[in-house]
Design a protein around this motif. Structure first.
Motif, PDB file in Angstrom:
ATOM      1  N   THR A   1       0.844  -1.193   0.000  1.00 52.47           N
ATOM      2  CA  THR A   1       0.000   0.000   0.000  1.00 52.47           C
ATOM      3  C   THR A   1       0.881   1.246   0.000  1.00 52.47           C
ATOM      4  N   SER A   2       0.355   2.293  -0.583  1.00 49.67           N
ATOM      5  CA  SER A   2       1.031   3.585  -0.487  1.00 49.67           C
ATOM      6  C   SER A   2       0.661   4.209   0.858  1.00 49.67           C
ATOM      7  N   ASP A   3       1.386   5.245   1.251  1.00 46.93           N
ATOM      8  CA  ASP A   3       1.051   5.950   2.495  1.00 46.93           C
ATOM      9  C   ASP A   3      -0.382   6.481   2.439  1.00 46.93           C
ATOM     10  N   GLU A   4      -0.766   7.000   1.284  1.00 48.34           N
ATOM     11  CA  GLU A   4      -2.113   7.553   1.125  1.00 48.34           C
ATOM     12  C   GLU A   4      -3.170   6.450   1.255  1.00 48.34           C
ATOM     13  N   GLU A   5      -2.945   5.308   0.624  1.00 47.16           N
ATOM     14  CA  GLU A   5      -3.894   4.193   0.726  1.00 47.16           C
ATOM     15  C   GLU A   5      -4.010   3.697   2.159  1.00 47.16           C
ATOM     16  N   PHE A   6      -2.879   3.610   2.840  1.00 55.56           N
ATOM     17  CA  PHE A   6      -2.908   3.132   4.225  1.00 55.56           C
ATOM     18  C   PHE A   6      -3.642   4.123   5.123  1.00 55.56           C
ATOM     19  N   GLU A   7      -3.453   5.408   4.886  1.00 52.74           N
ATOM     20  CA  GLU A   7      -4.169   6.441   5.652  1.00 52.74           C
ATOM     21  C   GLU A   7      -5.679   6.289   5.457  1.00 52.74           C
ATOM     22  N   ILE A   8      -6.103   6.099   4.226  1.00 48.58           N
ATOM     23  CA  ILE A   8      -7.536   5.928   3.936  1.00 48.58           C
ATOM     24  C   ILE A   8      -8.066   4.658   4.579  1.00 48.58           C
ATOM     25  N   LEU A   9      -7.312   3.587   4.470  1.00 49.74           N
ATOM     26  CA  LEU A   9      -7.706   2.314   5.080  1.00 49.74           C
ATOM     27  C   LEU A   9      -7.893   2.482   6.586  1.00 49.74           C
ATOM     28  N   GLY A  10      -6.962   3.159   7.234  1.00 48.68           N
ATOM     29  CA  GLY A  10      -7.066   3.399   8.671  1.00 48.68           C
ATOM     30  C   GLY A  10      -8.282   4.228   9.028  1.00 48.68           C
ATOM     31  N   GLN A  11      -8.552   5.263   8.241  1.00 47.71           N
ATOM     32  CA  GLN A  11      -9.716   6.113   8.502  1.00 47.71           C
ATOM     33  C   GLN A  11     -11.023   5.333   8.347  1.00 47.71           C
ATOM     34  N   VAL A  12     -11.102   4.536   7.312  1.00 55.66           N
ATOM     35  CA  VAL A  12     -12.313   3.742   7.074  1.00 55.66           C
ATOM     36  C   VAL A  12     -12.564   2.784   8.237  1.00 55.66           C
ATOM     37  N   PHE A  13     -11.526   2.066   8.656  1.00 53.44           N
ATOM     38  CA  PHE A  13     -11.730   1.084   9.714  1.00 53.44           C
ATOM     39  C   PHE A  13     -11.915   1.718  11.082  1.00 53.44           C
ATOM     40  N   GLU A  14     -11.409   2.915  11.288  1.00 57.25           N
ATOM     41  CA  GLU A  14     -11.704   3.628  12.530  1.00 57.25           C
ATOM     42  C   GLU A  14     -13.177   4.006  12.568  1.00 57.25           C
ATOM     43  N   ARG A  15     -13.730   4.456  11.449  1.00 52.93           N
ATOM     44  CA  ARG A  15     -15.165   4.769  11.396  1.00 52.93           C
ATOM     45  C   ARG A  15     -15.997   3.517  11.645  1.00 52.93           C
ATOM     46  N   ILE A  16     -15.601   2.406  11.047  1.00 56.12           N
ATOM     47  CA  ILE A  16     -16.329   1.151  11.249  1.00 56.12           C
ATOM     48  C   ILE A  16     -16.261   0.743  12.719  1.00 56.12           C
ATOM     49  N   ARG A  17     -15.077   0.818  13.321  1.00 59.59           N
ATOM     50  CA  ARG A  17     -14.907   0.451  14.730  1.00 59.59           C
ATOM     51  C   ARG A  17     -15.821   1.293  15.618  1.00 59.59           C
ATOM     52  N   LEU A  18     -15.829   2.596  15.384  1.00 63.93           N
ATOM     53  CA  LEU A  18     -16.665   3.473  16.188  1.00 63.93           C
ATOM     54  C   LEU A  18     -18.152   3.216  15.945  1.00 63.93           C
ATOM     55  N   ASP A  19     -18.520   3.003  14.691  1.00 61.53           N
ATOM     56  CA  ASP A  19     -19.918   2.741  14.357  1.00 61.53           C
ATOM     57  C   ASP A  19     -20.441   1.476  15.010  1.00 61.53           C
ATOM     58  N   LEU A  20     -19.584   0.483  15.112  1.00 58.78           N
ATOM     59  CA  LEU A  20     -19.987  -0.804  15.693  1.00 58.78           C
ATOM     60  C   LEU A  20     -19.711  -0.890  17.192  1.00 58.78           C
ATOM     61  N   GLY A  21     -19.274   0.219  17.779  1.00 59.96           N
ATOM     62  CA  GLY A  21     -19.083   0.254  19.227  1.00 59.96           C
ATOM     63  C   GLY A  21     -17.846  -0.432  19.721  1.00 59.96           C
ATOM     64  N   GLY A  22     -16.835  -0.543  18.875  1.00 58.94           N
ATOM     65  CA  GLY A  22     -15.589  -1.193  19.297  1.00 58.94           C
ATOM     66  C   GLY A  22     -14.860  -0.393  20.365  1.00 58.94           C
ATOM     67  N   GLN A  23     -14.174  -1.109  21.214  1.00 56.32           N
ATOM     68  CA  GLN A  23     -13.388  -0.488  22.278  1.00 56.32           C
ATOM     69  C   GLN A  23     -12.128   0.135  21.680  1.00 56.32           C
ATOM     70  N   GLY A  24     -11.436   0.891  22.493  1.00 56.40           N
ATOM     71  CA  GLY A  24     -10.180   1.505  22.060  1.00 56.40           C
ATOM     72  C   GLY A  24      -9.121   0.469  21.818  1.00 56.40           C
ATOM     73  N   PHE A  25      -8.552   0.471  20.666  1.00 56.52           N
ATOM     74  CA  PHE A  25      -7.481  -0.462  20.347  1.00 56.52           C
ATOM     75  C   PHE A  25      -6.215   0.306  20.437  1.00 56.52           C
TER      76      PHE A  25
END
Length: 161
Positions: free
Chosen positions: A137-161
């Protein structure tokens, strides 16, 4: 074999491109996590689940967490964490003790042997993450991937990782 699928007018079906990407995600994430697990098992006799528990304990004050906190942090059931910690305890990597502040609770504590195993395994794990994910992955792709999964984690009520 005939399969009956119930349809709902509210279902927002994936289009062809989304279906391809979804299946790429499923296949890629499965082989990625399976490979990380194989590497840890082969090199350090640890599963990914065991490794993650050791990491969480290593980051806690006095290398100690209540079992319920461990389960929350690694997003596994309490029963699964209990079995995994029992394996780690038999291997001398973790010890369990009653919680002094709450007689009903049980703490898991990383042992010095557990920390030594974790320090060795961390090189394998991080090397695998870099080789299998970061190098693809490029730095930009990894940044987007992280942002997407942080939104998913928060939406689904995941605890702090």
């Amino acid at each position: 074999m005939t399969t009956t699928t119930q349809t709902s007018p509210d279902t927002r079906w994936l289009n062809d491109r989304q279906q391809v990407l979804w299946r790429s995600f499923l296949g890629g994430s499965t082989v990625f996590f399976d490979q990380l697990d194989r590497d840890l098992r082969r090199e350090h006799d640890l599963s990914m689940a065991e490794y993650e528990i050791l990491v969480r304990l290593s980051e806690a004050p006095d290398w100690t967490l209540r079992m319920a906190e461990v389960a929350d942090q690694v997003a596994h059931s309490r029963s699964r964490v209990t079995h995994t910690v029992a394996r780690l305890e038999r291997a001398g990597l973790v010890k369990r003790a009653s919680c002094l502040s709450d007689g009903r609770g049980v703490n898991a504590q990383l042992t010095p042997e557990g920390m030594a195993r974790l320090e060795e395994a961390a090189h394998t794990h991080v090397g695998g993450v870099r080789r299998y994910l970061m190098d693809n992955t490029s730095d930009e792709e990894f940044e987007i991937l992280g942002q997407v999964f942080e939104r998913i984690r928060l939406d689904l009520g995941g605890q702090g990782f």
